[in-house]
Design a protein around this motif. Structure first.
Motif, PDB file in Angstrom:
ATOM      1  N   GLN A 110     -48.946  -4.424 -46.636  1.00 28.62           N
ATOM      2  CA  GLN A 110     -47.607  -4.793 -47.108  1.00 28.62           C
ATOM      3  C   GLN A 110     -46.852  -3.565 -47.630  1.00 28.62           C
ATOM      4  O   GLN A 110     -45.687  -3.367 -47.293  1.00 28.62           O
ATOM      5  CB  GLN A 110     -47.727  -5.822 -48.242  1.00 28.62           C
ATOM      6  N   VAL A 111     -47.526  -2.741 -48.411  1.00 25.75           N
ATOM      7  CA  VAL A 111     -46.851  -1.558 -48.957  1.00 25.75           C
ATOM      8  C   VAL A 111     -46.593  -0.545 -47.833  1.00 25.75           C
ATOM      9  O   VAL A 111     -45.522   0.063 -47.767  1.00 25.75           O
ATOM     10  CB  VAL A 111     -47.669  -0.910 -50.101  1.00 25.75           C
ATOM     11  N   ASP A 114     -45.937  -1.195 -44.842  1.00 21.42           N
ATOM     12  CA  ASP A 114     -44.778  -1.665 -44.073  1.00 21.42           C
ATOM     13  C   ASP A 114     -43.466  -1.219 -44.710  1.00 21.42           C
ATOM     14  O   ASP A 114     -42.486  -0.957 -44.016  1.00 21.42           O
ATOM     15  CB  ASP A 114     -44.817  -3.192 -43.951  1.00 21.42           C
ATOM     16  N   GLN A 115     -43.464  -1.137 -46.039  1.00 25.67           N
ATOM     17  CA  GLN A 115     -42.259  -0.655 -46.725  1.00 25.67           C
ATOM     18  C   GLN A 115     -41.947   0.781 -46.335  1.00 25.67           C
ATOM     19  O   GLN A 115     -40.832   1.242 -46.468  1.00 25.67           O
ATOM     20  CB  GLN A 115     -42.442  -0.733 -48.249  1.00 25.67           C
TER      21      GLN A 115
END
Lengths: 160, 413
Positions: free
Chosen positions: B355-356, B358-359
């Motif tokens: 998730q991080v 992807d940022q």
């Protein structure tokens, strides 16, 4: 793009690092129910003790991401002492927040009756998970423990 | 060998892999073990078929149908050449490698396996090479045996002869999609044959990355999937020795796979069409061939050398920056691994890593990678998997390392 702080609120990280009601309960009298997220392999095990239609104890085992584990931790705190009916209402309110609520915010036709019922329910810490709807892939992480709890209640009632 | 392959140059042939997404965000694609991006030549080949030569195959007398058939069968020739198949008719087009494995389980398996017959798998199989056999275990009672792992994430072949003794089939991956471990297929095939068993290879992770020669591997079946070899989705390949394919019952029934149909019966078509019921994925076959031709132009030896070099750089970079806080589940020996990096941070779950990342525009896959028995052996629920391919370069690895550092920082604040 929504930011990380929308997803990882401080209270979520706190529940992830310091999970409440972590562990197991002797079976019986408790009931053991496993829930899987087939997409990612997250696994929640709910140990549920129901007495006279009330959640007298609950423990959470398994492993998974911060969202699934913190959601399970918050859930365990929220449902202890509640009646089955109250758990069902809370579950509905939580799941609504995870899905339907988003579209109603955007002005889609909201069922006003259901809406007002939802507003009466105190989600407390669980509110912190509201940001998850901005990351649709993670919604299943947040709802995994709730689905497992519903299954656990069903199983317990079926056995008794 | 020619000059080394330069991922930065290769990347320019892939329209999606420009520096920025349409919304201006960066993109670092490190999920090719899941599916590869497509070069312009693949898109052009499929477009050209639809724009100039499309019709159904093996049907029309008209010229357009003949042209489409020529391109479809030409794609089969390209695949046969690419994997060293002795005969074109041994190349069966399927939907993907999963269908290829199921085809073997459902046809060869149904004809040759009964209660108590043994199929040997390994602990690092993808579900596609497990579930079809579990289905046969349930339906006819075959027995499964498992080749275990060594401490360095390789298949433990120390008791191989014992495991394959009395087996009918040994079916193993050529390269793990989780660990990158490369299997010694030839040794396993030799052991299988000595025991009177056949050998099947799940080459989904091998064919895109290393030169393939089914004769040198000496396997009996080999499957791979098109979308990991720069081709489109919806097409895969099963190769098998023609004498085995000839003896196997047909798979799906319908058009194309028959020689004759009467109200009271049917006769089967010859290879390879015996196993290709219905209208096949025509443009997909053409796209797959274009992907293969692109790889042939690069040269598979250079592809392999590039990935060994980049994997070495990634292992060095990640180890230097994260030390013991980052676990990389996979062999340390570069000659025995591909560019698959299964990562685990001490403090952060793989989903949260992904998730991080992807940022920061870094695409990696988090989860069990369709290999749950392996994850259980490793004692982990999930990993974050970064996988390298022809279009990746050192800047992609650097971006991964930077994003991982940001992940650690975010979660340990």
């Amino acid at each position: 793009m929504p930011g990380l702080e929308d997803l990882y609120r401080e209270i979520i990280l706190d529940h992830y690092r310091n999970p409440r009601n972590r562990g197991e309960l002797p079976v019986p009298p408790a009931h053991r129910t496993e829930g899987f997220n087939p997409l990612c392999g997250d696994e929640v095990v709910v140990f549920l003790e129901l007495t006279d239609g009330k959640v007298t104890d609950v423990r959470i085992a398994g492993q998974g991401c911060s969202i699934s584990q913190s959601s399970a931790s918050m859930m365990s705190s929220a449902v202890k002492g509640l009646s089955i009916e109250e758990v069902a209402r809370l579950t509905r309110a939580f799941k609504d927040m995870m899905s339907i609520h988003e579209s109603s915010l955007e002005g889609a036709d909201a069922d006003s009756e259901a809406e007002s019922e939802l507003e009466e329910i105190e989600l407390g810490d669980l509110e912190a998970l509201r940001g998850v709807v901005k990351f649709p892939v993670r919604i299943k992480c947040a709802t995994l423990s709730w689905n497992t709890l519903s299954q656990a209640i069903e199983d317990t009632l079926a056995d008794s | 060998m020619d000059h080394p392959l330069d991922g930065t140059v290769v990347k320019k042939d892939f329209p999606l892999l420009g520096d920025l997404r349409p919304d201006g965000s960066p993109l670092v694609y490190l999920d090719s073990a899941s599916s590869a991006q497509k070069p312009q030549s693949v898109l052009d080949a499929m477009d050209d078929l639809y724009c100039t030569s499309y019709a159904n195959v093996h049907r029309g007398v008209y010229r357009l149908g003949v042209e489409a058939t020529d391109r479809y069968e030409g794609a089969r020739r390209t695949v046969a050449r690419f994997i060293g198949a002795p005969h074109e008719r041994e190349v069966i087009f399927t939907k993907n490698v999963t269908e290829a494995m199921n085809l073997v389980a459902r046809t060869w398996g149904a004809a040759n396996l009964g209660a108590g017959d043994v199929v040997v798998l390994s602990d690092m199989e993808h579900h596609a090479n497990i579930v079809p056999w579990l289905m046969l275990a349930e339906s006819v009672g075959i027995e499964l045996r498992w080749i275990g792992l060594t401490d360095d994430y390789q298949l433990d072949l120390s008791n191989l002869d014992q495991l394959v003794d009395g087996a009918k089939l040994v079916s193993v991956t050529a390269m793990s999609n989780v660990l990158g471990s490369i299997t010694d297929v030839r040794t396993i095939a030799d052991a299988a044959h000595s025991a009177g068993a056949l050998c099947m290879v799940d080459a989904a992770q091998w064919v895109p990355h290393l030169p393939t020669d089914v004769v040198a591997m000496d396997c009996d079946f080999l499957g791979f999937t098109g979308h990991k070899v720069l081709g489109p989705t919806g097409i895969g390949v099963l190769w098998a020795r023609s004498e085995i394919l000839d003896a196997m019952p047909a798979f799906l029934g319908g058009g194309e796979m028959i020689r004759d149909v009467r109200k009271d019966g049917w006769t089967v078509n010859e290879l390879p069409w015996k196993f290709e019921a219905g209208t096949p994925p025509i443009a997909e076959a053409v796209g797959l061939a274009a992907g293969i031709e692109y790889l042939e132009t690069l040269g598979m030896d250079r592809v392999r050398a590039h990935e060994v070099d980049l994997t070495a750089y990634a292992l060095d970079t990640l180890t230097a920056r994260f030390g013991d806080t980052l676990t990389i589940h996979g062999p340390s020996d570069l000659s025995a691994r591909g560019g698959v990096l299964s990562l685990a941070l001490d403090e952060v779950h793989p989903h949260d890593i992904s998730q991080v990342l992807d940022q920061h525009g870094v695409c990696v896959r988090a989860g069990h990678h369709c290999a749950k028995p392996l994850m259980r052996e490793l004692g982990v629920g999930a990993t974050a998997r970064a996988s390298l391919y022809v279009y990746n370069d050192r800047s992609d690895v650097d971006a991964l390392a930077d994003a991982l550092a940001a992940t650690v920082e975010f979660f340990t604040l």
